[in-house]
Design a protein around this motif. Structure first.
Motif, PDB file in Angstrom:
ATOM      1  N   GLY B  46       0.810  -1.220   0.000  1.00  0.00           N
ATOM      2  CA  GLY B  46       0.000   0.000   0.000  1.00  0.00           C
ATOM      3  C   GLY B  46       0.842   1.267   0.000  1.00  0.00           C
ATOM      4  N   LEU B  47       2.066   1.163   0.523  1.00  0.00           N
ATOM      5  CA  LEU B  47       2.981   2.315   0.512  1.00  0.00           C
ATOM      6  C   LEU B  47       3.663   2.471  -0.842  1.00  0.00           C
ATOM      7  CD1 LEU B  47       4.692   1.932   4.023  1.00  0.00           C
ATOM      8  CD2 LEU B  47       3.239   3.828   3.283  1.00  0.00           C
ATOM      9  N   GLY B  48       3.392   1.543  -1.753  1.00  0.00           N
ATOM     10  CA  GLY B  48       4.004   1.612  -3.071  1.00  0.00           C
ATOM     11  C   GLY B  48       5.394   0.995  -3.115  1.00  0.00           C
ATOM     12  N   GLU B  49       5.697   0.156  -2.120  1.00  0.00           N
ATOM     13  CA  GLU B  49       7.024  -0.446  -2.055  1.00  0.00           C
ATOM     14  C   GLU B  49       7.032  -1.823  -2.732  1.00  0.00           C
ATOM     15  OE1 GLU B  49       9.834   0.747  -0.828  1.00  0.00           O
ATOM     16  OE2 GLU B  49       9.142   2.553   0.217  1.00  0.00           O
ATOM     17  N   THR B 263      -9.587   9.050   3.763  1.00  0.00           N
ATOM     18  CA  THR B 263     -10.413   7.909   3.374  1.00  0.00           C
ATOM     19  C   THR B 263      -9.459   6.715   3.321  1.00  0.00           C
ATOM     20  OG1 THR B 263     -11.562   9.453   1.956  1.00  0.00           O
ATOM     21  CG2 THR B 263     -12.133   7.124   1.724  1.00  0.00           C
ATOM     22  N   ALA B 264      -9.618   5.832   4.234  1.00  0.00           N
ATOM     23  CA  ALA B 264      -8.586   4.819   4.423  1.00  0.00           C
ATOM     24  C   ALA B 264      -8.637   3.752   3.346  1.00  0.00           C
ATOM     25  CB  ALA B 264      -8.735   4.201   5.804  1.00  0.00           C
ATOM     26  N   ASN B 265      -7.452   3.324   2.984  1.00  0.00           N
ATOM     27  CA  ASN B 265      -7.293   2.184   2.098  1.00  0.00           C
ATOM     28  C   ASN B 265      -7.793   0.956   2.854  1.00  0.00           C
ATOM     29  OD1 ASN B 265      -5.986  -0.225   1.214  1.00  0.00           O
ATOM     30  ND2 ASN B 265      -4.539   1.020   0.028  1.00  0.00           N
ATOM     31  N   SER B 266      -8.852   0.333   2.352  1.00  0.00           N
ATOM     32  CA  SER B 266      -9.482  -0.709   3.160  1.00  0.00           C
ATOM     33  C   SER B 266      -8.612  -1.954   3.283  1.00  0.00           C
ATOM     34  CB  SER B 266     -10.861  -1.050   2.607  1.00  0.00           C
ATOM     35  OG  SER B 266     -10.718  -1.659   1.340  1.00  0.00           O
ATOM     36  N   ALA B 267      -7.805  -2.256   2.251  1.00  0.00           N
ATOM     37  CA  ALA B 267      -6.914  -3.410   2.372  1.00  0.00           C
ATOM     38  C   ALA B 267      -5.912  -3.166   3.491  1.00  0.00           C
ATOM     39  CB  ALA B 267      -6.183  -3.653   1.053  1.00  0.00           C
ATOM     40  N   MET B 268      -5.405  -1.934   3.594  1.00  0.00           N
ATOM     41  CA  MET B 268      -4.417  -1.626   4.625  1.00  0.00           C
ATOM     42  C   MET B 268      -5.047  -1.618   6.023  1.00  0.00           C
ATOM     43  SD  MET B 268      -2.136   1.311   2.678  1.00  0.00           S
ATOM     44  CE  MET B 268      -0.738   1.396   3.805  1.00  0.00           C
ATOM     45  N   THR B 269      -6.228  -1.001   6.151  1.00  0.00           N
ATOM     46  CA  THR B 269      -6.847  -0.996   7.486  1.00  0.00           C
ATOM     47  C   THR B 269      -7.229  -2.418   7.900  1.00  0.00           C
ATOM     48  OG1 THR B 269      -8.952  -0.350   6.466  1.00  0.00           O
ATOM     49  CG2 THR B 269      -7.696   1.393   7.506  1.00  0.00           C
ATOM     50  N   ASN B 301       1.973   8.897   5.407  1.00  0.00           N
ATOM     51  CA  ASN B 301       2.911  10.025   5.332  1.00  0.00           C
ATOM     52  C   ASN B 301       4.198   9.613   4.629  1.00  0.00           C
ATOM     53  OD1 ASN B 301       1.883  12.416   6.654  1.00  0.00           O
ATOM     54  ND2 ASN B 301       1.913  11.250   8.572  1.00  0.00           N
ATOM     55  N   PHE B 302       4.502   8.306   4.704  1.00  0.00           N
ATOM     56  CA  PHE B 302       5.805   7.837   4.255  1.00  0.00           C
ATOM     57  C   PHE B 302       5.690   6.989   2.992  1.00  0.00           C
ATOM     58  CE2 PHE B 302       5.741   8.465   8.833  1.00  0.00           C
ATOM     59  CZ  PHE B 302       6.745   9.403   8.969  1.00  0.00           C
ATOM     60  N   ARG B 303       4.650   7.249   2.196  1.00  0.00           N
ATOM     61  CA  ARG B 303       4.497   6.435   0.994  1.00  0.00           C
ATOM     62  C   ARG B 303       5.584   6.805  -0.017  1.00  0.00           C
ATOM     63  NH1 ARG B 303       0.337   9.729   1.447  1.00  0.00           N
ATOM     64  NH2 ARG B 303      -0.038  11.372  -0.071  1.00  0.00           N
ATOM     65  N   CYS B 304       5.905   5.834  -0.814  1.00  0.00           N
ATOM     66  CA  CYS B 304       6.944   5.993  -1.828  1.00  0.00           C
ATOM     67  C   CYS B 304       6.500   7.041  -2.839  1.00  0.00           C
ATOM     68  CB  CYS B 304       7.142   4.640  -2.514  1.00  0.00           C
ATOM     69  SG  CYS B 304       8.580   4.553  -3.549  1.00  0.00           S
ATOM     70  N   PHE B 385      10.228  11.913   4.256  1.00  0.00           N
ATOM     71  CA  PHE B 385       8.903  11.290   4.286  1.00  0.00           C
ATOM     72  C   PHE B 385       8.788  10.123   3.324  1.00  0.00           C
ATOM     73  CE2 PHE B 385       7.683  15.259   6.436  1.00  0.00           C
ATOM     74  CZ  PHE B 385       6.956  14.728   7.484  1.00  0.00           C
ATOM     75  N   LYS B 386       9.515   9.076   3.641  1.00  0.00           N
ATOM     76  CA  LYS B 386       9.400   7.795   2.935  1.00  0.00           C
ATOM     77  C   LYS B 386      10.091   6.742   3.787  1.00  0.00           C
ATOM     78  CE  LYS B 386      11.161   9.495  -0.787  1.00  0.00           C
ATOM     79  NZ  LYS B 386      11.710   9.684  -2.139  1.00  0.00           N
ATOM     80  N   LEU B 387      10.005   5.492   3.392  1.00  0.00           N
ATOM     81  CA  LEU B 387      10.740   4.462   4.123  1.00  0.00           C
ATOM     82  C   LEU B 387      12.225   4.672   3.857  1.00  0.00           C
ATOM     83  CD1 LEU B 387       8.690   1.154   3.774  1.00  0.00           C
ATOM     84  CD2 LEU B 387       8.330   3.139   5.242  1.00  0.00           C
ATOM     85  N   GLN B 388      13.014   4.736   4.917  1.00  0.00           N
ATOM     86  CA  GLN B 388      14.392   5.142   4.777  1.00  0.00           C
ATOM     87  C   GLN B 388      15.318   4.342   5.677  1.00  0.00           C
ATOM     88  OE1 GLN B 388      16.214   6.779   2.937  1.00  0.00           O
ATOM     89  NE2 GLN B 388      15.317   8.690   2.164  1.00  0.00           N
ATOM     90  N   VAL B 389      16.610   4.494   5.397  1.00  0.00           N
ATOM     91  CA  VAL B 389      17.641   4.238   6.392  1.00  0.00           C
ATOM     92  C   VAL B 389      18.406   5.561   6.512  1.00  0.00           C
ATOM     93  CG1 VAL B 389      17.803   1.774   5.934  1.00  0.00           C
ATOM     94  CG2 VAL B 389      19.327   3.338   4.728  1.00  0.00           C
ATOM     95  N   GLN B 390      18.944   5.827   7.682  1.00  0.00           N
ATOM     96  CA  GLN B 390      19.528   7.145   7.929  1.00  0.00           C
ATOM     97  C   GLN B 390      20.700   7.434   6.987  1.00  0.00           C
ATOM     98  OE1 GLN B 390      20.319   7.934  12.086  1.00  0.00           O
ATOM     99  NE2 GLN B 390      21.685   9.654  11.599  1.00  0.00           N
ATOM    100  N   GLU B 391      21.470   6.410   6.650  1.00  0.00           N
ATOM    101  CA  GLU B 391      22.633   6.596   5.780  1.00  0.00           C
ATOM    102  C   GLU B 391      22.202   7.064   4.388  1.00  0.00           C
ATOM    103  OE1 GLU B 391      21.905   3.950   7.620  1.00  0.00           O
ATOM    104  OE2 GLU B 391      23.665   3.205   8.698  1.00  0.00           O
TER     105      GLU B 391
END
Lengths: 463, 463
Positions: B46-49, B263-269, B301-304, B385-391
């Motif tokens: 759902g985050l597009g990952e 409006t929530a993504n029902s698969a994710m909720t 907030n952190f979607r790709c 604002f996405k999935l990250q690693v600090q490096e």
């Protein structure tokens, strides 16, 4: 740190020490657990304790559990921790430089751990700061820097060797371009029971800062090491004088200097030798040869005894006799206090030290010309230097003070327990307080509050 | 707290929630673990990952492990912790009073824990202070006060309910004359990605202080509660305004106010509902009904995405053109800096937030009349604002800044990782730092050091 002999390293650091029977038997039935329990019973007996007394009946098992869990690092390998936590990260694409998985420094600061002192078998606190420079476009999960450090902390250690092993372990495990380690270690101070000469405001900790570095951090022509230290400064960590890498030093452990090792009880020292063996250590390793005698000497500070108290410079006068002399004092309702009397004791549940301060408040039912603080300190020590629980210590001090200064007594004991910062619980910075009240204090809650409010804010951490 | 319906209490608090299959199957094969892994894959999708990307391939397992360990309290009972750790201690012998095992207060302060917010599923930090008054000449091992607290912390919680359950659990478990609980809770602040209106020096934490008390601590005619608070004051803990016991309050969780639930993504909720069930919770429990939608809103907030950057008020001029105008500036070798740009991000290994500040240093290869700090802040947020690693975050910021301000760029990211304070590792207060250098900074170590030394000491804790 020089070239790594990796084959040697694999055997010495990664495989640790093999312990038989861990997988087949439950922890409680394993021969190592049972052997430590037997040894602890010998120690308790040597302290003059009844091993069947309810408070200490399970102490052998608790000590065995704490020691074996606290030295689990012997059975852990860096590669098992790091495996599956190395992630590919691209280096910088535009222009020359370092970052991501290629040469940009990565630092984890302020990780709290504890380790065991090989010189005296007591736990010591470690605040750990680790940095590395990635190579091969590979970074390691940040929490693994803490987990790998813990592998080496959970062994019998000396601060400098711990720093060196963490440095080598990480260098080897993540194939970094360089690893930097700074450890701020704090070892509990050893009281000298014989002379009882404790500094009045002694913080109770011997401190040592050690460093270790490899790869680019050893390059004297670059500033990598200085940069690493600057990153620590952001967090308020000032490295005033760092010990040189891998230098030989006298042991930092106070047992090496402050304890006069008595002619050791051979049954007790043999019991400690057996504990070392059960943990998978070699009691003949150079650094461990004197450990059993030192541990027993430390422990014997807390042998079961009734110390005789000698009131010095302590003149008792009946309040009535003063009144008869027309010498009625209108401040007789004021609470007299003696604050911050230091104490040392040994937790009978875990055979680990706890220490702190005692505050005593009293109404002078007996008028005393001169209350000698050293006499109150002597009362505190006489109940501190034995196997204790804090609640009992508090009550015993209150009862004894009441015998000498009248029945209206309040005692507060504030303590740091080594058993709260080590073992599975690892609650660094936690602190306990216990209260006993006698006479007027038990019924007059305003008096209790007044005394408590007279105690200054004593907030201080172990660092 | 009123009378305890102990039968009810046994069922609700002590037995927790039954989970099938825990004993028979290994953790990795248990249906609850597998169900959470499936749900996390739905969330990542759902985050597009790409759920097979190397960095996140094992994230479903890591999240399942962290969540199940972090809610282990459902499967723990107070009586199992306290059993064997209740010790007989005599009360005071001489005169009237309290102490030892009879009425003398016992307090443990400054115990660090974490719990999970039932409103948004994120961990929150807890600094815990617990006191009790023994009765029946019985004291409990000091570490058990921390361990019992942890049973209730390791569930989906709200601060006030956590305090109340700890109070009830201890009261019930050790049959005290009274129990006092003060919790200082800190919940990560929710950034509002849509408006990106983060206060520049936002500490990143929403704080709440809650209290709970039973027995003698409820007696308004005595000072027991005031005495307990005075003991906290010794340690620098000032209770300015304590919430009243058991009062109903609005949820403290920022998700309740700052997040506009989309409006929530029902698969994710539905996936989050499945996670709640796998943890042994009832997704229809009143407090949990909105949790899946709130968690998904936070996560989104952190979607790709590739955020478009709009440089505002940003005038580029070639350095040469200025030189031609005879306007050569001698300070061109000075490092320009933008310090303490806030950032928010989400650790792709654990789906937990990390946040902190970014420091940017650069040489003006391009002379810019006016560098708009908000533009640099926009660059930071677009990679945060996405999935990250600090490096990777550090590297991406450096590369993007270089595109706009020239090739000589240095970036330092300082962060607190929720994944370092929660999960098994629980390294409260730890903090990470990462570096990327481009152009001149990569070869000139003196320049790196100069920039690092310009960063102010930013030491601050979460409290």
């Amino acid at each position: 740190m020089g070239a790594l002999d990796e084959g040697h390293f694999d055997v010495e650091l990664e495989n640790g020490v093999k312990l038989g029977g861990c997988i087949e038997l439950g922890f409680e039935e394993q021969p190592e657990t049972l052997a430590i329990e037997d040894a602890v019973r010998v120690l308790l007996h040597g302290l003059g304790e009844d091993v069947n007394r309810e408070g200490i009946r399970k102490t052998p098992f608790r000590v065995a559990k704490a020691l074996r869990e606290g030295t689990r690092g012997y059975r852990q390998k860096v590669k098992d921790i790091v495996h599956g936590a190395l992630f590919p990260e691209a280096g910088l694409e535009s222009g020359g430089g370092h970052g991501g998985g290629a040469g940009g420094m990565v630092i984890v600061r302020d990780v709290d751990l504890f380790s065991y002192c090989e010189s005296c078998l007591l736990p010591f606190q470690v605040k750990c700061h680790v940095g590395y420079v990635p190579s091969g476009h590979r970074v390691v999960g940040l929490s693994k820097l803490s987990r790998v450090t813990d592998i080496f902390a959970k062994r019998l250690q000396d601060p400098q060797r711990l720093a060196d092993e963490v440095c080598k372990g990480l260098q080897h495990g993540i194939r970094a371009a360089g690893v930097a380690v700074v450890l701020q270690c704090a070892h509990i101070h050893f009281p000298n029971f014989e002379s009882r000469k404790l500094e009045p405001n002694h913080q109770g900790w011997t401190k040592m800062l050690v460093t270790s570095r490899s790869g680019v951090y050893e390059n004297e022509s670059s500033n990598d090491w200085a940069e690493f230290l600057t990153h620590l400064r952001f967090r308020g960590i000032e490295i005033v004088e760092a010990c040189s890498n891998g230098s030989l030093q006298q042991s930092w452990c106070p047992s090496q200097s402050s304890l006069k090792v008595a002619t050791a009880n051979s049954a007790m020292t043999n019991a400690v030798v057996s504990i070392l063996q059960s943990l998978g250590e070699d009691p003949l390793r150079r650094e461990l040869v004197g450990t059993p005698a030192r541990f027993v000497t430390w422990l014997m500070n807390f042998r079961c005894s009734n110390v005789e108290m000698k009131p010095n410079g302590f003149v008792r006068t009946q309040k009535d006799s003063i009144k008869t002399n027309g010498n009625v004092r209108h401040d007789e309702e004021d609470i007299s206090t003696e604050l911050n009397l230091s104490f040392w004791s040994q937790c009978e549940h875990h055979l680990l030290p706890f220490h702190g301060v005692v505050h005593i408040g009293y109404y002078q039912a007996v008028v005393v010309d001169h209350v000698d603080r050293s006499f109150l300190q002597q009362i505190v020590h006489s109940y501190g230097f034995k196997l204790q629980v804090q609640e009992r210590l508090t009550r015993q001090i209150a009862e004894t003070v009441a015998l000498h200064l009248g029945e209206d007594v309040m005692v507060v004991v504030e303590a740091s327990h080594t058993c709260m910062i080590s073992r599975g619980i690892e609650k660094f910075g936690s602190n306990t307080s216990t209260v006993a009240v006698l006479g007027k204090f038990s019924s007059d809650s305003a008096a209790r509050l007044k005394f408590l409010q007279s105690i200054p804010n004593s907030f201080q951490t172990a660092e």
